[in-house]
Scaffold this motif. Sequence first.
Motif, PDB file in Angstrom:
ATOM      1  N   GLY A 225      26.942  23.806  13.434  1.00  0.00           N
ATOM      2  CA  GLY A 225      27.525  22.458  12.874  1.00  0.00           C
ATOM      3  C   GLY A 225      27.011  22.200  11.452  1.00  0.00           C
TER       4      GLY A 225
ATOM      5  N   LYS B 249      32.165  23.498   6.957  1.00  0.00           N
ATOM      6  CA  LYS B 249      31.180  23.329   8.306  1.00  0.00           C
ATOM      7  C   LYS B 249      31.175  24.608   8.827  1.00  0.00           C
ATOM      8  CE  LYS B 249      30.946  18.296   8.772  1.00  0.00           C
ATOM      9  NZ  LYS B 249      29.252  18.228   8.794  1.00  0.00           N
TER      10      LYS B 249
ATOM     11  N   SER C 293      30.130  23.984  15.595  1.00  0.00           N
ATOM     12  CA  SER C 293      29.175  23.580  16.496  1.00  0.00           C
ATOM     13  C   SER C 293      28.892  24.243  18.012  1.00  0.00           C
ATOM     14  CB  SER C 293      28.883  21.962  16.669  1.00  0.00           C
ATOM     15  OG  SER C 293      30.085  21.678  17.122  1.00  0.00           O
ATOM     16  N   ASP C 294      29.919  24.970  18.244  1.00  0.00           N
ATOM     17  CA  ASP C 294      30.009  25.386  19.575  1.00  0.00           C
ATOM     18  C   ASP C 294      30.100  26.912  19.782  1.00  0.00           C
ATOM     19  OD1 ASP C 294      32.440  25.559  18.535  1.00  0.00           O
ATOM     20  OD2 ASP C 294      33.606  24.609  20.311  1.00  0.00           O
TER      21      ASP C 294
ATOM     22  N   GLY D 140      23.846  25.939  18.671  1.00  0.00           N
ATOM     23  CA  GLY D 140      25.156  26.135  18.911  1.00  0.00           C
ATOM     24  C   GLY D 140      25.535  26.070  20.489  1.00  0.00           C
TER      25      GLY D 140
END
Length: 220
Positions: A73, A135, A138-139, A177
Amino acid sequence: MFGLSYICVLLLASSSLAHVRMTAINVNSAGWDSTGVRLPPSNSPVTDVTSNDIICNVNGATPASGITTVPAGASVQAQWDPGAHPGPNLVYMAKVSDAKTSTITGLGWFKISEDGLHSDGTWSSPLPNGIYNFKIPSDIEPGNYLLRVETIGLHVASTYPGAQFYIGCVQINVTGGGSVSPATVSFPGAYHGSDPGITINIYYPVPTSYTFPGPPVFSG
């Protein structure tokens, strides 16, 4: 309709721009870090999309000294030499067991960012101050990755080979993450000389849209 004089002005402006290298990244504004960058030996472009140099540039299989920690992220800036030729910017990632690996063929790459032709007719490159912002998803799974940052010079891309690919790979370790493992593509293979985003005349007729090469951006 644009006249010949307008086209000549654009061509002269393009000729004053330069070859570039990506030299450092800045993670969450913590400061510039070049230790993980696999810096090519020169700023000359790659022009053959079937060459292994399209992966991480010339000598791209040679590891850098460090691995940069990047939280999932995170906001990242990539620093390019100033004055890149007009064209898009793209960023990919590939999961690896060791970011210092010397084996870069056969990796699976997913795209995390792209920016091309803007509504005012300008291109993503040349970049303000040579900085491209993006960016990290985030996952995605934590662990080691190669980060592939690219700008494509389209100033002489009306025939193939003509487009100029400037590529920098960075050794990173993603922390935090989730568990998502995105669909991937291969380099070479993801780009073709006939792709409309690779063989394109950006001067006449002046394009009003742009089709990015490679897969769509992973949306998370």
